[in-house]
Design a protein around this motif. Structure first.
Motif, mmCIF file in Angstrom:
data_model
loop_
_atom_site.group_PDB
_atom_site.id
_atom_site.type_symbol
_atom_site.label_atom_id
_atom_site.label_comp_id
_atom_site.label_asym_id
_atom_site.label_seq_id
_atom_site.Cartn_x
_atom_site.Cartn_y
_atom_site.Cartn_z
ATOM 1 N N ALA A 560 114.220 69.679 12.373
ATOM 2 C CA ALA A 560 114.723 70.887 11.707
ATOM 3 C C ALA A 560 115.194 70.570 10.291
ATOM 4 C CB ALA A 560 115.866 71.490 12.525
ATOM 5 N N PRO A 561 114.313 70.059 9.437
ATOM 6 C CA PRO A 561 114.745 69.653 8.086
ATOM 7 C C PRO A 561 115.281 70.813 7.258
ATOM 8 C CG PRO A 561 112.344 69.701 8.224
ATOM 9 C CD PRO A 561 112.855 69.869 9.619
ATOM 10 N N GLU A 562 114.816 72.012 7.542
ATOM 11 C CA GLU A 562 115.226 73.172 6.753
ATOM 12 C C GLU A 562 116.681 73.560 6.981
ATOM 13 O OE1 GLU A 562 114.093 74.647 10.761
ATOM 14 O OE2 GLU A 562 113.298 73.157 9.352
ATOM 15 N N LYS A 563 117.309 73.037 8.040
ATOM 16 C CA LYS A 563 118.686 73.434 8.376
ATOM 17 C C LYS A 563 119.734 72.509 7.774
ATOM 18 C CE LYS A 563 117.238 75.825 12.544
ATOM 19 N NZ LYS A 563 117.424 76.059 13.983
ATOM 20 N N TYR A 564 119.284 71.458 7.081
ATOM 21 C CA TYR A 564 120.220 70.479 6.540
ATOM 22 C C TYR A 564 119.874 70.190 5.082
ATOM 23 C CZ TYR A 564 121.170 70.059 11.459
ATOM 24 O OH TYR A 564 121.490 70.371 12.760
ATOM 25 N N ASP A 565 120.900 70.170 4.256
ATOM 26 C CA ASP A 565 120.694 69.876 2.847
ATOM 27 C C ASP A 565 120.789 68.389 2.560
ATOM 28 O OD1 ASP A 565 120.670 72.468 0.964
ATOM 29 O OD2 ASP A 565 121.827 72.864 2.765
ATOM 30 N N VAL A 566 121.531 67.686 3.382
ATOM 31 C CA VAL A 566 121.689 66.259 3.150
ATOM 32 C C VAL A 566 121.918 65.568 4.493
ATOM 33 C CG1 VAL A 566 124.160 66.532 2.670
ATOM 34 C CG2 VAL A 566 122.982 64.476 1.894
ATOM 35 N N ILE A 567 121.318 64.390 4.638
ATOM 36 C CA ILE A 567 121.461 63.552 5.821
ATOM 37 C C ILE A 567 122.151 62.257 5.402
ATOM 38 C CG2 ILE A 567 120.261 62.255 7.625
ATOM 39 C CD1 ILE A 567 119.916 65.211 8.054
ATOM 40 N N LEU A 568 123.246 61.920 6.078
ATOM 41 C CA LEU A 568 123.948 60.660 5.861
ATOM 42 C C LEU A 568 123.700 59.781 7.075
ATOM 43 C CD1 LEU A 568 127.371 62.056 4.584
ATOM 44 C CD2 LEU A 568 125.320 61.547 3.242
ATOM 45 N N SER A 569 123.120 58.604 6.855
ATOM 46 C CA SER A 569 122.687 57.771 7.974
ATOM 47 C C SER A 569 123.033 56.315 7.695
ATOM 48 C CB SER A 569 121.174 57.928 8.164
ATOM 49 O OG SER A 569 120.713 57.172 9.248
ATOM 50 N N GLN A 570 123.897 55.753 8.528
ATOM 51 C CA GLN A 570 124.307 54.368 8.342
ATOM 52 C C GLN A 570 123.762 53.482 9.469
ATOM 53 O OE1 GLN A 570 125.719 52.916 5.878
ATOM 54 N NE2 GLN A 570 126.420 54.640 4.635
ATOM 55 N N VAL A 571 123.246 52.324 9.104
ATOM 56 C CA VAL A 571 122.637 51.347 10.023
ATOM 57 C C VAL A 571 121.851 52.043 11.132
ATOM 58 C CG1 VAL A 571 124.211 49.481 9.490
ATOM 59 C CG2 VAL A 571 124.853 51.091 11.270
ATOM 60 N N PRO A 572 120.866 52.882 10.788
ATOM 61 C CA PRO A 572 120.241 53.770 11.768
ATOM 62 C C PRO A 572 119.181 53.079 12.627
ATOM 63 C CG PRO A 572 119.268 54.140 9.619
ATOM 64 C CD PRO A 572 120.383 53.153 9.412
ATOM 65 N N PHE A 573 119.210 53.410 13.909
ATOM 66 C CA PHE A 573 118.218 52.945 14.881
ATOM 67 C C PHE A 573 117.075 53.959 14.854
ATOM 68 C CE2 PHE A 573 117.287 52.683 19.689
ATOM 69 C CZ PHE A 573 116.333 51.699 19.515
ATOM 70 N N VAL A 574 116.053 53.718 14.015
ATOM 71 C CA VAL A 574 115.047 54.745 13.761
ATOM 72 C C VAL A 574 113.631 54.365 14.195
ATOM 73 C CG1 VAL A 574 116.223 56.002 11.907
ATOM 74 C CG2 VAL A 574 114.988 53.893 11.376
ATOM 75 N N ASP A 575 113.438 53.100 14.557
ATOM 76 C CA ASP A 575 112.094 52.643 14.948
ATOM 77 C C ASP A 575 112.131 52.252 16.421
ATOM 78 O OD1 ASP A 575 109.468 51.868 14.881
ATOM 79 O OD2 ASP A 575 109.823 49.981 13.830
ATOM 80 N N VAL A 576 112.348 53.232 17.287
ATOM 81 C CA VAL A 576 112.683 52.979 18.680
ATOM 82 C C VAL A 576 111.535 52.304 19.426
ATOM 83 C CG1 VAL A 576 113.586 53.999 20.794
ATOM 84 C CG2 VAL A 576 114.153 55.033 18.580
ATOM 85 N N ALA A 577 110.322 52.779 19.254
ATOM 86 C CA ALA A 577 109.197 52.270 20.037
ATOM 87 C C ALA A 577 108.912 50.802 19.723
ATOM 88 C CB ALA A 577 107.950 53.119 19.785
ATOM 89 N N GLN A 634 122.650 44.253 15.239
ATOM 90 C CA GLN A 634 122.543 45.348 16.196
ATOM 91 C C GLN A 634 121.299 46.194 15.913
ATOM 92 O OE1 GLN A 634 125.025 43.528 17.690
ATOM 93 N NE2 GLN A 634 125.535 45.463 18.635
ATOM 94 N N VAL A 635 121.207 46.676 14.694
ATOM 95 C CA VAL A 635 120.007 47.384 14.214
ATOM 96 C C VAL A 635 119.499 46.592 13.017
ATOM 97 C CG1 VAL A 635 119.045 49.499 13.292
ATOM 98 C CG2 VAL A 635 120.891 49.619 14.989
ATOM 99 N N GLN A 636 118.361 45.946 13.180
ATOM 100 C CA GLN A 636 117.857 45.063 12.123
ATOM 101 C C GLN A 636 117.560 45.864 10.855
ATOM 102 O OE1 GLN A 636 117.663 41.743 12.917
ATOM 103 N NE2 GLN A 636 118.384 42.198 14.976
ATOM 104 N N TYR A 637 117.823 45.244 9.706
ATOM 105 C CA TYR A 637 117.699 45.939 8.430
ATOM 106 C C TYR A 637 116.323 46.558 8.233
ATOM 107 C CZ TYR A 637 114.525 42.500 6.555
ATOM 108 O OH TYR A 637 113.398 41.735 6.349
ATOM 109 N N ALA A 665 126.212 41.812 4.364
ATOM 110 C CA ALA A 665 126.909 42.471 5.459
ATOM 111 C C ALA A 665 126.044 42.611 6.689
ATOM 112 C CB ALA A 665 127.404 43.853 5.008
ATOM 113 N N GLY A 666 126.711 42.944 7.813
ATOM 114 C CA GLY A 666 126.033 43.189 9.074
ATOM 115 C C GLY A 666 126.202 44.622 9.510
ATOM 116 N N HIS A 667 126.280 44.834 10.841
ATOM 117 C CA HIS A 667 126.269 46.178 11.403
ATOM 118 C C HIS A 667 127.485 46.999 10.979
ATOM 119 C CE1 HIS A 667 124.491 49.030 14.166
ATOM 120 N NE2 HIS A 667 125.637 49.174 14.799
#
Length: 697
Positions: A560-577, A634-637, A665-667
């Motif tokens: 739902a990208p249209e519902k958010y103007d900005v996303i703040l994401s720190q050390v994100p787990f985004v490549d799950v597979a 924890q979540v690799q860079y 820095a780390g996690h």
């Protein structure tokens, strides 16, 4: 892009053109140059906001009592506490000896007055951190005779600790050192043997319990236990009465404890053999074990007892029965009563069960709360023979407060409230509301805070935070950094979405494995509700999450990208597979029961359906601020690095995307309290600019 095939055992294959950004050793010059180039771009984008960032930082630091100290607690004749000195990043861990007129309040008063006479400094972390880009003390433990200190230090944020030792009578640092361990230490009663947990050097999984005898080489340390199943984490600890040292292994769906007498810890005996879908944790006082467990269908957990020598679940007897409406989170044992930390209707509470003179169960009562939405939990209670229960209380408007309650007389006294210079709680309002989920039957709890005078007219900017994984509940607690946002008219909301445990164990089960998408749709449904109810303008909404919360906001940005103007994401787990297909990466094997094992096609197909990295496509995305640490274990860079690289190639929008890598820095980000505030100020300055919020409070 550089073609790279990622295959699954069942034959599925994906081309990962950004896989080259993975460098396990963090030495590849091309990768480091890429990260530095992204940092340089972030600097250029954020340069016009430097003034806003500086003002936010000054405000945040201005709300911190820089020479503050923690509430002292008494253990074995000493009062322990931590304190900060003005302008310094790291704590000083110290203690004072017990005596006439010495108690928690008198020590706090002395600390507040700068009177440190009689204090013994255990660790001055500022001194230890001198000349280091990153430094953290992960744990420290004093021996049973109060003479020796063991502490675990991390020099890069990768959570590979080295244990060092200090003779507290002489102040001398001993030559012994044990490397490659987790921050989990226990002394035996002989005051020379330290039990610790050794990490696997590659996966960083906690693999072996060993014991180090002072004065002997670490290479000769004897192995006490080795865990063969990589889906389990491991820890060591002492029981409430100090009679036993216990090795605890935990997976997502099972636990096992093996304990030995602390006076002679040679043979560790299993309390109850592990069994899939049976979880338990136990403590010992007097002549019995008290055990928190979900056995026998107790989905929300119950408390049972077992005699001291028990090694079988057949001996377990109910103490606090299971309740489908009440989730039991924790407990603390005292000689005269039992304190149970529990939650119902997404709120925490503490239940007190008193014992009569014979030790039989007696009356029950609850510790009272003062606000509609708050967080309450057990605090440090190291001595079981006390009539005083110490607990913590906070809300989005109430700074962290420590109370003591006399269970016999009912007297309650405030030991400390987090000092926040310049903050007036009467100027802020907190609310608990319930948002309908799209399934038509689920209600999602939401905690809100805003400055008094706010009007629900649909024009305000909103920052919505969420996590929704591992059964971790995001309870409302005071944040000195958020006040700067509230003072600029921002509404702050915590969405207590499925995947957490705010509403009990089922709330968690409904947001994991093949139900994971509920976590993301709940977050979006909360946004829709808050906009509909006038708490926010539809074009002024920011979403914020970190780690597994970064997975959340990454999935939401795709859905739902249209519902958010900005996303703040720190050390994100985004490549799950890709991550879950690689057992060499820390956390992977332990989390098959959280996300599913993609080596099985059913879970692979489901994960690929929502994994943020895999679902990026050619469309306009919100503005983004994504942060990571080069040494994150924890979540690799490379997960957020790959994500940003693919996003830049596919994004058709014009909103800025900023990627910040902390190279030291780390996690948890940079070490030191002020460095972290600088990072947060940078991120918030970016968000306020994107939401069109004026810089003037």
């Amino acid at each position: 892009m550089r073609p790279h095939a990622v295959t699954a055992p069942h034959g599925a294959e994906r081309d990962d053109g950004y896989y080259w950004l993975r460098d396990d050793k963090r030495e590849n010059p091309d990768v480091l140059a890429y990260l530095q180039a992204e940092n340089a771009y972030a600097d250029s984008v954020l340069a016009p906001l430097k003034g806003v960032q500086d003002r936010l930082y000054d405000e945040i630091v201005g709300r911190i009592k820089q020479d503050d100290s923690s509430v002292p607690y008494r253990e074995r004749g000493w009062w322990y506490y931590s304190r900060f000195e003005s302008g310094k990043d790291y704590p000083i861990h110290a203690r004072r000896q017990d005596g006439d007129g010495v108690d928690a309040l008198s020590i706090q008063q002395a600390n507040d007055a700068g009177d440190f006479a009689g204090e013994q400094v255990l660790l001055d972390v500022n001194r230890l951190a001198e000349g280091k880009d990153y430094y953290q003390v992960g744990a420290w433990e004093v021996s049973q005779d109060n003479r020796l200190l063991a502490y675990a230090e991390d020099l890069n944020g990768r959570r590979q600790y080295t244990v060092r030792f200090i003779d507290l009578e002489t102040g001398q640092t001993l030559p012994d050192a044990v490397a490659g361990v987790s921050p989990n230490l226990v002394w035996a009663d002989d005051n020379k043997t330290l039990f610790y947990v050794e990490n696997d050097p590659d996966t960083l999984l906690t693999k072996r319990v060993k014991k180090h005898v002072l004065g002997t080489p670490a290479g000769a340390d004897a192995q006490v236990y080795e865990e063969q199943d990589d889906s389990f984490y491991m820890g060591v600890g002492r029981t409430r009465d100090d009679r036993f040292i216990c090795i605890v292994v935990d997976s997502t769906v099972s636990n096992e404890m093996r304990c030995a007498p602390a006076a002679d810890p040679r043979e560790f005996t299993v309390l109850a053999p592990r069994e899939r879908d049976v979880e338990y944790d136990a403590d010992h006082l007097g002549d019995r074990w008290v055990i928190r467990t979900n056995a026998d269908g107790a989905t929300n957990f119950k408390l049972v007892t077992a005699p001291t020598g028990s090694t079988s679940r057949a001996d377990w007897q109910d103490l606090v029965a299971h309740d489908e409406a009440v989730f039991i989170e924790d407990f603390a044992l005292f000689d005269g009563f039992l304190a149970v930390s529990e939650r119902s209707d997404a709120l925490e509470r503490i239940r007190l069960r008193k014992f009569d003179d014979s030790g039989a169960d007696g009356s029950e009562e609850y510790v009272k709360a003062d606000e509609p939405a708050y967080s309450m939990g057990l605090s440090a209670n190291p001595e079981s023979d006390s009539d005083w229960l110490r607990y913590g209380y906070t809300s989005l408007t109430t700074p962290a407060t420590t109370y003591e309650l006399n269970v016999k007389t009912g007297e309650r006294r405030q030991l400390k409230q987090q000092p926040v210079p310049g903050y007036d709680p009467s100027q802020y309002v907190t609310e608990r509301v319930w948002a309908p989920a799209r399934d038509g039957s689920t209600r999602i709890p939401v905690t809100l805070v805003y400055r008094k005078g706010f009007q629900k007219d649909g024009t305000a900017p909103l920052l919505q935070y969420g996590y929704g994984s591992y059964g971790m509940s995001m309870d409302p607690g005071f944040s000195a950094t958020s006040v700067s946002l509230l003072d600029r008219g921002v509404v702050y909301a915590i969405a207590h979405i499925r995947g957490g445990q705010e509403m009990g164990r089922k709330w968690y089960e409904d947001g994991k494995l093949l139900n994971k998408v509920n976590t993301f749709t709940d977050f979006i449904d909360v946004t829709d509700f808050l906009v509909k109810e006038g708490y926010a303008a539809p074009d002024r909404v920011a979403a914020y999450g970190g780690s597994a919360g970064g997975l959340l906001v990454g999935a939401v940005a795709n859905m739902a990208p249209e519902k958010y103007d900005v996303i703040l994401s720190q050390v994100p787990f985004v490549d799950v597979a890709t991550t879950m297909l690689d057992p060499s990466i820390p956390l992977t094997t332990n989390e098959y029961d959280e996300w599913g094992n993609p080596e099985q096609k059913e879970f692979y197909d489901y994960i690929v359906r929502y994994s943020p990295y895999d679902n990026l496509e050619a469309k306009a995305y919100p503005a983004m601020f994504v942060g990571t640490g080069l040494w994150d274990s924890q979540v690799q860079y490379w997960e957020p690095a790959k994500y940003i690289a693919r996003l830049r190639d596919l994004n058709t929008g014009e909103r800025p995307v900023v990627f910040r890598t902390n190279m030291e820095a780390g996690h948890g980000g940079k070490s030191g309290r002020f460095r972290r505030f600088r990072e947060q100020a940078e991120m918030y300055a970016f968000m306020l600019d994107q939401l069109g919020v004026a810089d003037t409070p």
